[in-house]
Design a protein around this motif. Sequence first.
Motif, PDB file in Angstrom:
ATOM      1  N   ASP A 288     -35.357  -4.562 -22.737  1.00 59.89           N
ATOM      2  CA  ASP A 288     -35.506  -5.659 -23.697  1.00 59.89           C
ATOM      3  C   ASP A 288     -35.648  -5.134 -25.114  1.00 59.89           C
ATOM      4  O   ASP A 288     -35.106  -5.703 -26.066  1.00 59.89           O
ATOM      5  CB  ASP A 288     -36.708  -6.535 -23.346  1.00 59.89           C
ATOM      6  N   GLN A 289     -36.371  -4.032 -25.282  1.00 54.68           N
ATOM      7  CA  GLN A 289     -36.525  -3.440 -26.608  1.00 54.68           C
ATOM      8  C   GLN A 289     -35.172  -2.988 -27.164  1.00 54.68           C
ATOM      9  O   GLN A 289     -34.895  -3.168 -28.345  1.00 54.68           O
ATOM     10  CB  GLN A 289     -37.490  -2.254 -26.565  1.00 54.68           C
ATOM     11  N   GLU A 290     -34.336  -2.406 -26.306  1.00 56.99           N
ATOM     12  CA  GLU A 290     -33.012  -1.950 -26.742  1.00 56.99           C
ATOM     13  C   GLU A 290     -32.159  -3.122 -27.217  1.00 56.99           C
ATOM     14  O   GLU A 290     -31.433  -3.015 -28.208  1.00 56.99           O
ATOM     15  CB  GLU A 290     -32.308  -1.193 -25.616  1.00 56.99           C
ATOM     16  N   ILE A 291     -32.242  -4.258 -26.546  1.00 60.56           N
ATOM     17  CA  ILE A 291     -31.499  -5.455 -26.949  1.00 60.56           C
ATOM     18  C   ILE A 291     -31.967  -5.921 -28.328  1.00 60.56           C
ATOM     19  O   ILE A 291     -31.156  -6.230 -29.208  1.00 60.56           O
ATOM     20  CB  ILE A 291     -31.660  -6.582 -25.907  1.00 60.56           C
ATOM     21  N   ILE A 292     -33.271  -5.953 -28.523  1.00 58.08           N
ATOM     22  CA  ILE A 292     -33.824  -6.389 -29.808  1.00 58.08           C
ATOM     23  C   ILE A 292     -33.425  -5.421 -30.911  1.00 58.08           C
ATOM     24  O   ILE A 292     -33.056  -5.833 -32.019  1.00 58.08           O
ATOM     25  CB  ILE A 292     -35.359  -6.534 -29.713  1.00 58.08           C
ATOM     26  N   ILE A 293     -33.454  -4.130 -30.631  1.00 58.43           N
ATOM     27  CA  ILE A 293     -33.062  -3.126 -31.631  1.00 58.43           C
ATOM     28  C   ILE A 293     -31.594  -3.285 -32.004  1.00 58.43           C
ATOM     29  O   ILE A 293     -31.240  -3.218 -33.186  1.00 58.43           O
ATOM     30  CB  ILE A 293     -33.369  -1.699 -31.125  1.00 58.43           C
ATOM     31  N   ARG A 294     -30.728  -3.531 -31.026  1.00 56.14           N
ATOM     32  CA  ARG A 294     -29.302  -3.750 -31.336  1.00 56.14           C
ATOM     33  C   ARG A 294     -29.126  -4.975 -32.223  1.00 56.14           C
ATOM     34  O   ARG A 294     -28.362  -4.963 -33.183  1.00 56.14           O
ATOM     35  CB  ARG A 294     -28.484  -3.907 -30.046  1.00 56.14           C
TER      36      ARG A 294
ATOM     37  N   ILE B   5     -43.244  -6.943 -28.965  1.00 54.49           N
ATOM     38  CA  ILE B   5     -42.039  -6.182 -28.603  1.00 54.49           C
ATOM     39  C   ILE B   5     -42.423  -4.851 -27.960  1.00 54.49           C
ATOM     40  O   ILE B   5     -41.792  -4.413 -26.995  1.00 54.49           O
ATOM     41  CB  ILE B   5     -41.133  -5.980 -29.834  1.00 54.49           C
ATOM     42  N   GLN B   6     -43.493  -4.217 -28.459  1.00 53.23           N
ATOM     43  CA  GLN B   6     -43.928  -2.940 -27.883  1.00 53.23           C
ATOM     44  C   GLN B   6     -44.350  -3.081 -26.423  1.00 53.23           C
ATOM     45  O   GLN B   6     -44.293  -2.120 -25.672  1.00 53.23           O
ATOM     46  CB  GLN B   6     -45.091  -2.363 -28.692  1.00 53.23           C
ATOM     47  N   GLU B   7     -44.743  -4.276 -26.015  1.00 55.23           N
ATOM     48  CA  GLU B   7     -45.175  -4.505 -24.638  1.00 55.23           C
ATOM     49  C   GLU B   7     -43.994  -4.762 -23.706  1.00 55.23           C
ATOM     50  O   GLU B   7     -44.151  -4.733 -22.483  1.00 55.23           O
ATOM     51  CB  GLU B   7     -46.128  -5.698 -24.583  1.00 55.23           C
ATOM     52  N   MET B   8     -42.831  -5.040 -24.267  1.00 54.11           N
ATOM     53  CA  MET B   8     -41.656  -5.400 -23.463  1.00 54.11           C
ATOM     54  C   MET B   8     -41.060  -4.177 -22.776  1.00 54.11           C
ATOM     55  O   MET B   8     -41.352  -3.031 -23.135  1.00 54.11           O
ATOM     56  CB  MET B   8     -40.592  -6.045 -24.358  1.00 54.11           C
ATOM     57  N   SER B   9     -40.189  -4.446 -21.824  1.00 52.80           N
ATOM     58  CA  SER B   9     -39.508  -3.355 -21.124  1.00 52.80           C
ATOM     59  C   SER B   9     -38.579  -2.623 -22.094  1.00 52.80           C
ATOM     60  O   SER B   9     -38.178  -3.170 -23.127  1.00 52.80           O
ATOM     61  CB  SER B   9     -38.679  -3.909 -19.961  1.00 52.80           C
ATOM     62  N   GLU B  10     -38.254  -1.408 -21.741  1.00 54.19           N
ATOM     63  CA  GLU B  10     -37.363  -0.596 -22.587  1.00 54.19           C
ATOM     64  C   GLU B  10     -36.008  -1.290 -22.762  1.00 54.19           C
ATOM     65  O   GLU B  10     -35.430  -1.279 -23.843  1.00 54.19           O
ATOM     66  CB  GLU B  10     -37.183   0.787 -21.960  1.00 54.19           C
TER      67      GLU B  10
END
Length: 110
Positions: free
Chosen positions: A88-94, A81-86
């Motif tokens: 994509d990270q925001e989607i995962i965090i939501r 997840i840390q390697e993903m775009s910001e």
Amino acid sequence: MTIAERIRLYRQQKGFSQAELAEKSQVNSKSLSRYELGSSIPPADVLKNIADALGVSSDALLNDDTVTIKDKELLKKFEIIQEMSEEDQEIIIRFLDLTIRDYKAKKAYS
């Protein structure tokens, strides 16, 4: 948590033996053993080599403000997840926030 404990923890999380970490960090295996036992403290240049071999910053080995994840599979997922775009990270965090909210609600009403 001491430097020795953090070195050992990160090494175990990466699945390295002491011998493997010694080789990857170009450190004598006896010295590495002493660092992990806490009977000796690595000099700055050696600490950097160990950190690089573990894929962490030197600060992570020096400071006790790091978060440890004991579940190796979960740790691998967070590393990806840390390697993903910001974005994509925001989607995962939501998604995680919603899942945690639901979990807490179920727990409160059970």
